[in-house]
Design an enzyme around this catalytic site. Structure first.
Site, PDB file in Angstrom:
ATOM      1  N   LYS A  15      38.591  12.463  22.964  1.00  0.00           N
ATOM      2  CA  LYS A  15      37.337  12.544  23.627  1.00  0.00           C
ATOM      3  C   LYS A  15      36.333  13.117  22.392  1.00  0.00           C
ATOM      4  CE  LYS A  15      38.476  15.110  27.076  1.00  0.00           C
ATOM      5  NZ  LYS A  15      40.069  14.514  27.248  1.00  0.00           N
ATOM      6  N   HIS A  40      40.370  20.093  21.433  1.00  0.00           N
ATOM      7  CA  HIS A  40      39.445  19.144  20.811  1.00  0.00           C
ATOM      8  C   HIS A  40      39.727  19.203  19.405  1.00  0.00           C
ATOM      9  CE1 HIS A  40      36.570  18.694  24.633  1.00  0.00           C
ATOM     10  NE2 HIS A  40      37.802  18.214  24.691  1.00  0.00           N
TER      11      HIS A  40
END
Ligand code: IMP
Length: 440
Positions: A15, A40
């Site tokens: 993502k 992330h």
């Protein structure tokens, strides 16, 4: 307008790269759930940024908001901000006063409970960041919110009740020596200081109002979901789940932006072209036994090791029932499919189209984890594609993808009823084939 990014699988769908890319057109990037359990990775100009709490949009100079649905560990927050500053960035991070604080005893509880569950099928394999215990205290109305850090008396009052309660459980139920993590004076001193720093740096917001005003003024909001649909506390495979709602409904509850606004925007499901899972729980398409070599190959090539914990991830074939479940729970308006480069050059390529459960064919995920574990995948064989110069493919666009790869993507579009906006062909932000941005 708004764009909401949702993990369609079990987290780790990549993502961050899309948030980073599409965040460029956003004014503000908002996290609405989870905490520093997320990992992330954003790669920019060869520099790798590993973030677990700060919204990845901050790497691009956007305002990042940690919404009320997040659980915030101020130690991690300030460490990450410091690391970004050392790399020459000046991140603008705002934190909802309504967000809950992860305190040191939450991590102790997380690990203590996991150890206690070690030999049972209740073990979750958490990231050990104290996420579950913090959400438990939130629901139990004994949590500490970011806004409480601003008033030492309020903070002390809250902690005196809660810490006494926690200490008793730790010592009397789990039989551990409650250490400095349970010392009210130490906690008040450290956490009141975080409150001061948050205020001094103008980082505190009533998130719902802050975002409302931005939206009213025509600003673009990007909601950055962490984790994924199949580990959503409501729609995932309970109890092997995280304690928040990564699904699109979480974006509204966890930010204070109304469902009409979020629903009027785009909701993009992020899919990895195969599956990976950290932690416990079923994985019907897992590559095991004679497929272990293949799993190792994909794990190595895809770098499938936990960003937060470093644990090797379990690997499986793409599971379309899981994706249909995700598309329906979050009303996907578009898709991004990542890591198609990792599948290049494989000798075989399989996709689970449906499940067999108790003599019935199912197209979606059953509600209980026990049933899900009994599901036998009905695989469809797809043609494989070969290695490419992926950067060149990204530059040339969708039609430069190998035909077999396009067939794979178009099958997903038709099964999920949403167009593929982007295809990830490598870890760098530029290694993305973009057909359309969700802002168009
Ligand atoms: P927790 O969120 O640390 O409580 O962990 C609960 C479950 O969610 C465990 O199976 C974790 O491995 C999984 N999990 C939490 N965060 C992530 C993530 O960012 N990616 C993938 N799995 C995650």
């Amino acid at each position: 307008m708004t764009v909401t990014i949702v993990g369609a699988q079990l987290g780790d769908e990549g993502k961050g790269a899309l948030v980073d890319r599409w965040g460029e057109e956003a004014d503000t990037v908002v996290r609405y759930q989870g905490g520093d359990n997320a990992g992330h990775t954003v790669v920019e100009g060869g520099e790798e940024y590993k973030l677990s709490l700060v919204p990845s949009g901050c790497v691009r100079g956007k305002t990042g908001v940690l919404g009320n649905g997040c659980v915030v560990n101020p130690r991690t927050l300030f460490d990450e901000i410091e690391t970004l500053r050392e790399k020459g960035l000046d991140p603008d991070v705002r934190v909802a006063k309504r967000a809950h604080v992860i305190l040191p005893y939450h991590r102790v509880f997380d690990n203590m409970e996991e150890t206690d569950k070690e030999d049972t099928d209740m073990k979750v394999g958490t990231t050990g960041r104290g996420i579950g215990p913090t959400y438990e205290d939130k629901a139990g109305r004994r949590g500490v919110r970011i806004g409480d850090l601003l008033d030492t008396d309020v903070l002390r009052n809250r902690l005196e009740y809660t810490v006494a309660n926690k200490r008793a459980i730790a010592e009397e139920v789990y039989g551990i020596d409650a250490g400095v993590e349970f010392d009210v004076d130490e906690l008040v001193a450290e956490f009141a200081e975080y409150g001061r720093r948050l205020q001094e740096n103008d980082m505190l917001v009533e998130a719902g109002d802050f975002l409302y005003e931005q939206h009213e003024a025509g600003g673009n909001l990007l909601f950055e979901g962490a984790q994924g649909t199949s580990i959503d506390i409501d729609h995932g495979n309970y109890p092997n789940v995280t304690s928040s709602n990564p699904t699109a409904g979480g974006a509204t509850v966890g930010s204070g932006v109304g469902p009409g606004v979020v629903g009027a925007g785009e909701i993009v499901g992020i899919v990895k072209a195969y599956l990976s899972r950290v932690g416990e729980g079923p994985l019907p398409t897992e590559m095991e036994d004679d497929e272990e070599d293949l799993a190792d190959e994909i794990r190595e090539k895809g770098g499938e090791f936990g960003t937060v914990t470093g644990r090797p991830r379990r690997i499986g074939w793409l599971d379309v029932p899981m994706l249909r479940h995700a598309a329906r729970r979050s009303s996907f308006t578009g898709l991004a499919v990542n890591h198609v480069d990792v599948l290049a050059g494989l000798e075989e390529l399989q996709v689970c189209h449906s499940y067999e459960l108790d003599g019935e064919t199912r197209e979606t995920v059953p509600a209980t984890t026990e049933e899900w574990a009994r599901c036998e995948p009905n695989f469809r064989e797809f043609e494989t594609w070969s290695e490419q110069d992926w950067s060149a493919v990204a530059e040339e666009g969708y039609d430069a993808l190998p035909a077999a790869c396009r067939d794979y993507l178009e099958y997903l579009e038709s099964e999920l009823g949403a167009p593929v906006y982007a295809v990830g062909v490598g870890p760098d932000r530029d290694q993305t084939v973009e057909r359309q941005t969700p802002w168009e």
